[in-house]
Write an enzyme that holds these catalytic residues in place. Sequence first.
Site, PDB file in Angstrom:
ATOM      1  N   ARG A  98       0.820  -1.213   0.000  1.00 48.78           N
ATOM      2  CA  ARG A  98       0.000   0.000   0.000  1.00 48.78           C
ATOM      3  C   ARG A  98       0.855   1.264   0.000  1.00 48.78           C
ATOM      4  O   ARG A  98       0.559   2.231  -0.724  1.00 48.78           O
ATOM      5  CB  ARG A  98      -0.916  -0.002   1.208  1.00 48.78           C
ATOM      6  CG  ARG A  98      -1.889   1.173   1.299  1.00 48.78           C
ATOM      7  CD  ARG A  98      -2.956   1.106   0.231  1.00 48.78           C
ATOM      8  NE  ARG A  98      -2.602   1.862  -0.986  1.00 48.78           N
ATOM      9  CZ  ARG A  98      -3.086   1.587  -2.180  1.00 48.78           C
ATOM     10  NH1 ARG A  98      -3.913   0.577  -2.349  1.00 48.78           N
ATOM     11  NH2 ARG A  98      -2.751   2.300  -3.231  1.00 48.78           N
ATOM     12  N   LYS A 133       2.673  24.923  -4.278  1.00 46.34           N
ATOM     13  CA  LYS A 133       1.429  24.334  -3.747  1.00 46.34           C
ATOM     14  C   LYS A 133       1.545  22.808  -3.785  1.00 46.34           C
ATOM     15  O   LYS A 133       0.918  22.128  -4.596  1.00 46.34           O
ATOM     16  CB  LYS A 133       0.229  24.818  -4.566  1.00 46.34           C
ATOM     17  CG  LYS A 133       0.017  26.321  -4.468  1.00 46.34           C
ATOM     18  CD  LYS A 133      -1.105  26.782  -5.384  1.00 46.34           C
ATOM     19  CE  LYS A 133      -1.267  28.298  -5.310  1.00 46.34           C
ATOM     20  NZ  LYS A 133      -2.306  28.801  -6.244  1.00 46.34           N
ATOM     21  N   LYS A 165       5.776  39.127  -4.111  1.00 43.96           N
ATOM     22  CA  LYS A 165       4.364  39.049  -4.456  1.00 43.96           C
ATOM     23  C   LYS A 165       3.631  40.262  -3.892  1.00 43.96           C
ATOM     24  O   LYS A 165       4.246  41.152  -3.293  1.00 43.96           O
ATOM     25  CB  LYS A 165       3.786  37.732  -3.936  1.00 43.96           C
ATOM     26  CG  LYS A 165       4.475  36.513  -4.571  1.00 43.96           C
ATOM     27  CD  LYS A 165       3.991  35.206  -4.001  1.00 43.96           C
ATOM     28  CE  LYS A 165       2.606  34.839  -4.475  1.00 43.96           C
ATOM     29  NZ  LYS A 165       2.597  34.490  -5.911  1.00 43.96           N
ATOM     30  N   GLU A 199       5.788  39.971  -8.924  1.00 42.54           N
ATOM     31  CA  GLU A 199       4.417  39.746  -9.377  1.00 42.54           C
ATOM     32  C   GLU A 199       3.698  41.079  -9.537  1.00 42.54           C
ATOM     33  O   GLU A 199       3.797  41.958  -8.680  1.00 42.54           O
ATOM     34  CB  GLU A 199       3.675  38.894  -8.338  1.00 42.54           C
ATOM     35  CG  GLU A 199       2.198  38.711  -8.610  1.00 42.54           C
ATOM     36  CD  GLU A 199       1.483  38.076  -7.430  1.00 42.54           C
ATOM     37  OE1 GLU A 199       1.492  36.839  -7.344  1.00 42.54           O
ATOM     38  OE2 GLU A 199       0.934  38.823  -6.594  1.00 42.54           O
ATOM     39  N   ASP A 220      -0.176  38.211 -13.023  1.00 41.15           N
ATOM     40  CA  ASP A 220      -1.077  37.375 -12.234  1.00 41.15           C
ATOM     41  C   ASP A 220      -2.535  37.670 -12.536  1.00 41.15           C
ATOM     42  O   ASP A 220      -3.000  38.795 -12.398  1.00 41.15           O
ATOM     43  CB  ASP A 220      -0.803  37.594 -10.744  1.00 41.15           C
ATOM     44  CG  ASP A 220      -1.548  36.605  -9.873  1.00 41.15           C
ATOM     45  OD1 ASP A 220      -1.553  35.408 -10.206  1.00 41.15           O
ATOM     46  OD2 ASP A 220      -2.115  37.029  -8.852  1.00 41.15           O
TER      47      ASP A 220
END
Length: 284
Positions: A98, A133, A165, A199, A220
């Site tokens: 598994r 992510k 960002k 960004e 973005d």
Amino acid sequence: MLTNQIIDTAVSAALAEDTPWGDITSEVLIPANATAVAVMQARVPGVMAGGQVFRRTFELVDAAVRVELLVADGTAFTAGTELARVTGPARAILTAERTALNFVQRMAAIATATAEYVALIAGTDARIVDTRKTTPGLRAFEKYSVRCGGGHNHRFGLSDAVMAKDNHLAILTQGGKDLTAELRRVKSELGHTTHLEVEVDALEQLPAVLAAGVDTIMLDNFTLDDLRTGVAMIGGAAVVEASGGVNLATVRAIAETGVDVISVGALTHHIAALDLGLDVQVQV
């Protein structure tokens, strides 16, 4: 990079999670001297990734297990293809089964999804890249899988490059500080090998960022028209990355705007395990 040390650390932790006091089912049901042959087979088409992880999982349970990888990582396969053959002590094979499948099913799913995106932008100059992510603790596995699917990696983590960002810029310019001046200051303090990406979420921000001479500009959540305008405004002065709103239905049109890079978070955080099975025959 997916090193042997990274593999052993993650696989050992997964095995410890699954068998904190051993595999009592196999120990009760399976004779200690039983051997087995098991074949990992694809039930759906896909792209292989994680073969070495699959093999190492069995080896960490019992060094006597042998795994023959029949399809190399990065290779496309059809439903019904035999991907690997496992032989050795039956208890060990059943114990590792598994955990080994959990790793390779996710890794192959990421490689398969990446290959879909890469195929859709064929003939353009854009490249598909991943994001941060990722599943905590499994980033190296997932980014490796993106490469198996023909994609490329964005920065591995926060230590790799400077990426400013929207929240960073809001703090950087608080009190009315000039964005261009602040970005130039940042760049002057960086080593010559450290990449600086910024960004922007509106065309109006571009002139100030361009004037700072940054390396990459991320556009973005831009519309297609604004992406084309942004590419023209940047004019090759920086690498252009598109982010936001990227899916299988939109990626081709985004690539055709002329951007250099398309980052796709869905490659690693919207993934369902690929349907692979391990069929075991026990031999006494």
